[in-house]
Design an enzyme around this catalytic site. Structure first.
Site, short mmCIF file in Angstrom:
data_model
loop_
_atom_site.label_atom_id
_atom_site.label_comp_id
_atom_site.label_asym_id
_atom_site.label_seq_id
_atom_site.Cartn_x
_atom_site.Cartn_y
_atom_site.Cartn_z
N GLY A 145 2.13 2.33 10.99
CA GLY A 145 3.12 3.39 10.86
C GLY A 145 3.86 3.71 12.16
N GLY B 274 2.70 -1.11 4.44
CA GLY B 274 2.72 0.30 4.07
C GLY B 274 4.15 0.77 3.84
N GLY B 275 4.73 1.40 4.86
CA GLY B 275 6.05 2.02 4.75
C GLY B 275 7.12 1.15 4.11
CD GLU C 122 -3.78 -2.30 7.70
OE1 GLU C 122 -2.59 -2.39 7.38
OE2 GLU C 122 -4.51 -1.39 7.30
CG ASN D 47 -1.77 1.20 1.36
OD1 ASN D 47 -1.87 2.00 0.43
ND2 ASN D 47 -2.40 1.36 2.52
CD1 TRP D 48 3.61 1.03 -2.60
CD2 TRP D 48 3.54 1.91 -4.66
NE1 TRP D 48 4.32 0.20 -3.44
CE2 TRP D 48 4.28 0.72 -4.72
CE3 TRP D 48 3.36 2.64 -5.84
CZ2 TRP D 48 4.85 0.23 -5.90
CZ3 TRP D 48 3.91 2.16 -7.03
CH2 TRP D 48 4.65 0.97 -7.04
CE LYS D 49 -0.29 3.33 4.72
NZ LYS D 49 -0.30 3.46 6.15
CG HIS E 102 -6.11 2.12 5.20
ND1 HIS E 102 -5.61 3.08 6.03
CD2 HIS E 102 -5.14 1.19 5.06
CE1 HIS E 102 -4.38 2.75 6.37
NE2 HIS E 102 -4.07 1.61 5.80
CB SER F 248 4.76 -1.70 12.34
OG SER F 248 4.42 -0.34 12.58
P1 PGA Z 1 2.57 0.41 7.80
O1 PGA Z 1 1.11 0.65 7.14
O2 PGA Z 1 3.08 -0.87 7.24
O3 PGA Z 1 3.38 1.60 7.37
O4 PGA Z 1 2.37 0.33 9.28
C1 PGA Z 1 0.22 -0.40 6.97
C2 PGA Z 1 -1.08 0.10 6.42
O5 PGA Z 1 -1.52 1.21 6.78
O6 PGA Z 1 -1.72 -0.57 5.60
#
Ligand code: PGA
Length: 243
Positions: free
Chosen positions: A171, A228-229, A165, A8-10, A93, A207
């Protein structure tokens, strides 16, 4: 079933940066035992799809309109996403729930629109830190699932995915213990079996990193990861998918 690992590149990347990262993925990631999904922003769906081999990478969108067509300025329909080659779409999300105040009735419409257009919605659920502290995790997840899915007809197990999640893990660099995630995924699957009579894949997010990914993927009820990150660098994502 294959594990499902989703990037997920947001809104971290511009159109050009998304194109570049797609190329990096293509160069560095040549195979995987898992099914992979990449979720760029709307503007980059087409270019990212074009730069990645469809056999290895499924395209995902981060959101969709609650209606299939009409006077809804600024929205993007499930029909258009489908035509762009999208397979998966995130719904609810936690960033949409928190920043844009999206609530269950709206999410239910989004799930219905996705299903109607032949997309696979990924319903995101999770408890916040105070709910966890108060021992309410299972009750919160059950309510989130019921409010959105009650009475919906899901044709087959793989027509839906659920992403668990924990909000406090997103994050933050503080992932849930894999064994704890496994137990919660079992609870979620029990609720889903009662609610819709199906066994969709349930993935963990929050995370996930190259350091902890393998520990999650070892568990039988953790059907994949939403990253995500750590998906913003091809080399890191590659480490995650190689376990
Ligand atoms: P993260 O994000 O891996 O940066 O914690 C996950 C997400 O929001 O899907």
């Amino acid at each position: 079933m294959k594990k499902l690992i989703l990037a997920n590149w947001k809104m971290h990347l511009s159109f050009k940066e998304s194109e570049k990262l797609a190329r990096d993925y293509r160069v560095q990631i040549k195979n995987s035992t898992a099914e992979l999904g990449v979720f760029p922003d709307f503007s980059a769906l087409e270019v990212v799809g074009r730069n990645l081999p469809t056999k290895l990478f499924k395209l995902g969108a981060q959101d969709l309109a609650p209606y299939l067509k009409g006077a809804y300025t600024g929205e993007v329909s499930a029909t258009s996403l489908k035509q762009l080659g999208v397979k998966y779409v995130l719904v609810g999300h936690s960033e949409r729930r928190q920043e844009f105040k999206e609530k269950s009735p709206l999410l239910r419409l989004k799930i219905q629109a996705a299903l109607e257009a032949g997309l696979v919605p990924i319903l995101c659920i999770g408890e916040n830190a105070s709910q966890k502290k108060a021992g309410k995790t299972a009750a919160v997840l059950r309510r989130q699932l019921e409010e959105v899915l009650f009475g919906l007809r899901i044709e087959k197990d793989d027509a839906l995915v659920v992403a668990y999640e924990p909000l406090w893990a997103i994050g933050s660099g503080k992932a849930l213990e894999a064994s704890e995630a496994e137990a919660i995924q079992v609870t979620i699957k029990g609720v889903l079996a009662n609610l819709i009579g199906r066994f969709p894949r349930v993935v963990y997010g929050g995370s996930v990193s190259p350091k902890n990914a393998a520990a999650f993927l070892e568990w039988p009820n953790i059907d994949g990861l939403l990253v995500g990150g750590a998906s913003l660098k091809a080399a890191e994502f590659k480490k995650i998918i190689s376990g």
